[in-house]
Design an enzyme around this catalytic site. Structure first.
Site, PDB file in Angstrom:
ATOM      1  N   SER A 118      10.640  -1.374  -9.274  1.00 54.54           N
ATOM      2  CA  SER A 118       9.604  -2.583  -8.982  1.00 54.54           C
ATOM      3  C   SER A 118       9.044  -2.719  -7.471  1.00 54.54           C
ATOM      4  CB  SER A 118      10.469  -3.772  -9.101  1.00 54.54           C
ATOM      5  OG  SER A 118      11.287  -3.694 -10.234  1.00 54.54           O
ATOM      6  N   HIS A 139       6.188   0.883 -14.707  1.00 56.58           N
ATOM      7  CA  HIS A 139       6.673  -0.180 -14.594  1.00 56.58           C
ATOM      8  C   HIS A 139       6.742  -1.066 -15.619  1.00 56.58           C
ATOM      9  CE1 HIS A 139       7.223  -4.196 -12.162  1.00 56.58           C
ATOM     10  NE2 HIS A 139       8.338  -3.737 -12.464  1.00 56.58           N
ATOM     11  N   GLU A 151       2.825  -1.347 -16.119  1.00 53.11           N
ATOM     12  CA  GLU A 151       1.923  -1.169 -14.970  1.00 53.11           C
ATOM     13  C   GLU A 151       2.222   0.402 -14.579  1.00 53.11           C
ATOM     14  OE1 GLU A 151       1.484  -4.490 -11.800  1.00 53.11           O
ATOM     15  OE2 GLU A 151       3.540  -3.985 -12.181  1.00 53.11           O
TER      16      GLU A 151
HETATM   17  N1  LIG Z   1      15.230  -6.243 -14.700  1.00 53.66           N
HETATM   18  C1  LIG Z   1      14.076  -6.467 -14.544  1.00 53.66           C
HETATM   19  O1  LIG Z   1      13.510  -7.638 -14.858  1.00 53.66           O
HETATM   20  C2  LIG Z   1      13.125  -5.342 -14.197  1.00 53.66           C
HETATM   21  C3  LIG Z   1      11.720  -5.302 -14.451  1.00 53.66           C
HETATM   22  C4  LIG Z   1      11.066  -4.173 -14.088  1.00 53.66           C
HETATM   23  C5  LIG Z   1      11.613  -3.250 -13.307  1.00 53.66           C
HETATM   24  N2  LIG Z   1      13.027  -3.055 -12.998  1.00 53.66           N
HETATM   25  C6  LIG Z   1      13.570  -1.968 -12.373  1.00 53.66           C
HETATM   26  O2  LIG Z   1      14.347  -1.254 -13.379  1.00 53.66           O
HETATM   27  C7  LIG Z   1      15.388  -0.512 -12.667  1.00 53.66           C
HETATM   28  C8  LIG Z   1      16.831  -0.883 -13.334  1.00 53.66           C
HETATM   29  O3  LIG Z   1      16.788  -2.300 -13.511  1.00 53.66           O
HETATM   30  P1  LIG Z   1      17.814  -2.955 -14.337  1.00 53.66           P
HETATM   31  O4  LIG Z   1      17.627  -4.291 -14.392  1.00 53.66           O
HETATM   32  O5  LIG Z   1      17.857  -2.221 -15.774  1.00 53.66           O
HETATM   33  O6  LIG Z   1      19.223  -2.625 -13.721  1.00 53.66           O
HETATM   34  P2  LIG Z   1      20.554  -2.740 -14.376  1.00 53.66           P
HETATM   35  O7  LIG Z   1      21.499  -3.154 -13.182  1.00 53.66           O
HETATM   36  O8  LIG Z   1      20.786  -3.529 -15.697  1.00 53.66           O
HETATM   37  O9  LIG Z   1      20.890  -0.958 -14.679  1.00 53.66           O
HETATM   38  C9  LIG Z   1      20.892  -0.149 -13.639  1.00 53.66           C
HETATM   39  C10 LIG Z   1      21.870   1.031 -14.377  1.00 53.66           C
HETATM   40  O10 LIG Z   1      21.634   2.057 -13.531  1.00 53.66           O
HETATM   41  C11 LIG Z   1      22.938   2.806 -13.563  1.00 53.66           C
HETATM   42  N3  LIG Z   1      23.379   3.548 -12.306  1.00 53.66           N
HETATM   43  C12 LIG Z   1      23.725   3.064 -10.991  1.00 53.66           C
HETATM   44  N4  LIG Z   1      23.611   4.052 -10.316  1.00 53.66           N
HETATM   45  C13 LIG Z   1      23.442   5.317 -11.092  1.00 53.66           C
HETATM   46  C14 LIG Z   1      23.484   6.740 -10.843  1.00 53.66           C
HETATM   47  N5  LIG Z   1      23.854   7.434  -9.700  1.00 53.66           N
HETATM   48  N6  LIG Z   1      23.075   7.662 -11.815  1.00 53.66           N
HETATM   49  C15 LIG Z   1      22.750   6.919 -13.000  1.00 53.66           C
HETATM   50  N7  LIG Z   1      22.873   5.620 -13.372  1.00 53.66           N
HETATM   51  C16 LIG Z   1      23.106   5.031 -12.152  1.00 53.66           C
HETATM   52  C17 LIG Z   1      24.003   1.767 -13.846  1.00 53.66           C
HETATM   53  O11 LIG Z   1      25.122   2.088 -14.187  1.00 53.66           O
HETATM   54  C18 LIG Z   1      23.405   0.828 -14.647  1.00 53.66           C
HETATM   55  O12 LIG Z   1      23.619   0.823 -16.043  1.00 53.66           O
HETATM   56  C19 LIG Z   1      15.229  -1.213 -11.312  1.00 53.66           C
HETATM   57  O13 LIG Z   1      14.313  -0.239 -10.443  1.00 53.66           O
HETATM   58  C20 LIG Z   1      14.318  -2.350 -11.188  1.00 53.66           C
HETATM   59  O14 LIG Z   1      13.825  -2.609 -10.054  1.00 53.66           O
HETATM   60  C21 LIG Z   1      13.645  -4.239 -13.423  1.00 53.66           C
END
Ligand SMILES: NC(=O)c1ccc[n+]([C@@H]2O[C@H](COP(=O)([O-])OP(=O)(O)OC[C@H]3O[C@@H](n4cnc5c(N)ncnc54)[C@H](O)[C@@H]3O)[C@@H](O)[C@H]2O)c1
Length: 282
Positions: A118, A139, A151
């Protein structure tokens, strides 16, 4: 043609991305370090599909077929044959850079490496790989199976060929694409989060109550929910972090985070997830 995709991170976003890929006949390798996250994602996807069956959006026979497209793994080597990797691990720069270095070593040279970040610049991520022309931002919006938009962010070195391959994939996933250059907040967060920040300023300066700010924006501008309610849903910590990225990235005072927003995060008032934000959820 992208047939095999590695999805890194089996959290909220990664599991949604895996689901939409599998529903479009794409073989998915869902990778995470945590076994618990992998099982949770697997169960969550199955539940979502069941819900689609109940709503008549999917026939029951397709569930096992879709689930059969998804393999969960804790070994990055299983992604070696993928045409594309979509990274959706925790939003930490050092972690993402490390993962992209490993992906660059593991995946075939022609594979495309995408990030769902993000806020971290795609150009910076691309620079740690030996294939910056094949690195791009995808994104997705939350929840991925429901939200139409992706995006697509072109880093400074992203090639036209990479861009075309990803735009075809977005179409195949039945999503719509908006293309952004690689600057802080891309399009959606660049516009949405300052609006939320301004709503927090309106409250901070005593212009109106939270209820009236939300009512004004909801009924006056036809938004499905007011900005303060939306902030509570997103998480006030996330909103503040994105404002900081805009403020630091552009070095422009117009992105100054609202002191009230910062104070609420300090207090642990993070919105719906903590039971209290601009509204009380207890
Ligand atoms: N949540 C939202 O609304 C949203 C929207 C768009 C983009 N994003 C982006 O998406 C990405 C993930 O967000 P999320 O909300 O799914 O987070 P989340 O916390 O739900 O999931 C993150 C995952 O990454 C895993 N992880 C951590 N370290 C790791 C490693 N070294 N190797 C492999 N896996 C690992 C964790 O175990 C977890 O399952 C981020 O970059 C976030 O900015 C989030």
């Amino acid at each position: 043609m992208i047939k095999k995709v590695g999805v890194l991170g089996a959290g909220q976003m990664g599991s949604g991305i895996a689901q939409v890929l599998a529903q479009r006949e794409t073989e998915v390798y869902l990778y995470d370090i945590a076994e618990a996250q992998l099982s949770k994602a697997h169960a969550g996807i199955a539940k979502n599909l069941e819900r689609q069956v109940q709503k008549g959006q999917l026939d029951a026979a397709s569930v096992s077929q879709v689930m059969g497209m998804i393999r969960t793994t804790r070994s990055l080597n299983d992604l070696a044959g993928c045409d594309l990797a979509i990274e959706a691990v925790t939003e930490k720069e050092a972690l993402k850079l490390e993962i992209f270095k490993k992906l660059d070593e593991t995946l075939k040279p022609e594979a495309i490496l995408a990030s769902n970040t993000s806020s971290i610049p795609i150009t910076r991520i691309a620079a740690v790989t030996g294939r910056p022309d094949r690195v791009i931002g995808m994104h997705f919006m939350n929840p991925v199976p429901v939200m139409k938009l992706v995006e697509v962010i072109r880093g400074l070195a992203t090639s036209e060929e990479t861009f075309q391959a990803i735009s075809q994939l977005v179409t195949r996933l039945d999503k719509e694409m908006a293309v952004s250059a690689d600057y802080p907040g891309f399009i959606v967060n660049r516009i949405l989060i300052p609006m939320i920040n301004e709503a927090a300023f309106a409250l901070f300066e005593g212009i109106a109550t939270a209820e009236d700010i939300d009512k004004a924006m909801k009924l006056g501008t036809n938004q499905p929910m007011g900005p303060l309610t939306l902030a509570d849903f997103i998480g006030l910590d996330t909103c503040l972090a994105i404002m900081e990225v805009l403020y630091q990235g552009f070095k422009d005072p117009k992105y100054r985070p609202c002191p009230l927003l910062a104070k609420m995060v300090e207090a642990g008032y993070l919105g719906k997830k903590s039971g209290r934000g601009f509204y009380n959820y207890a």
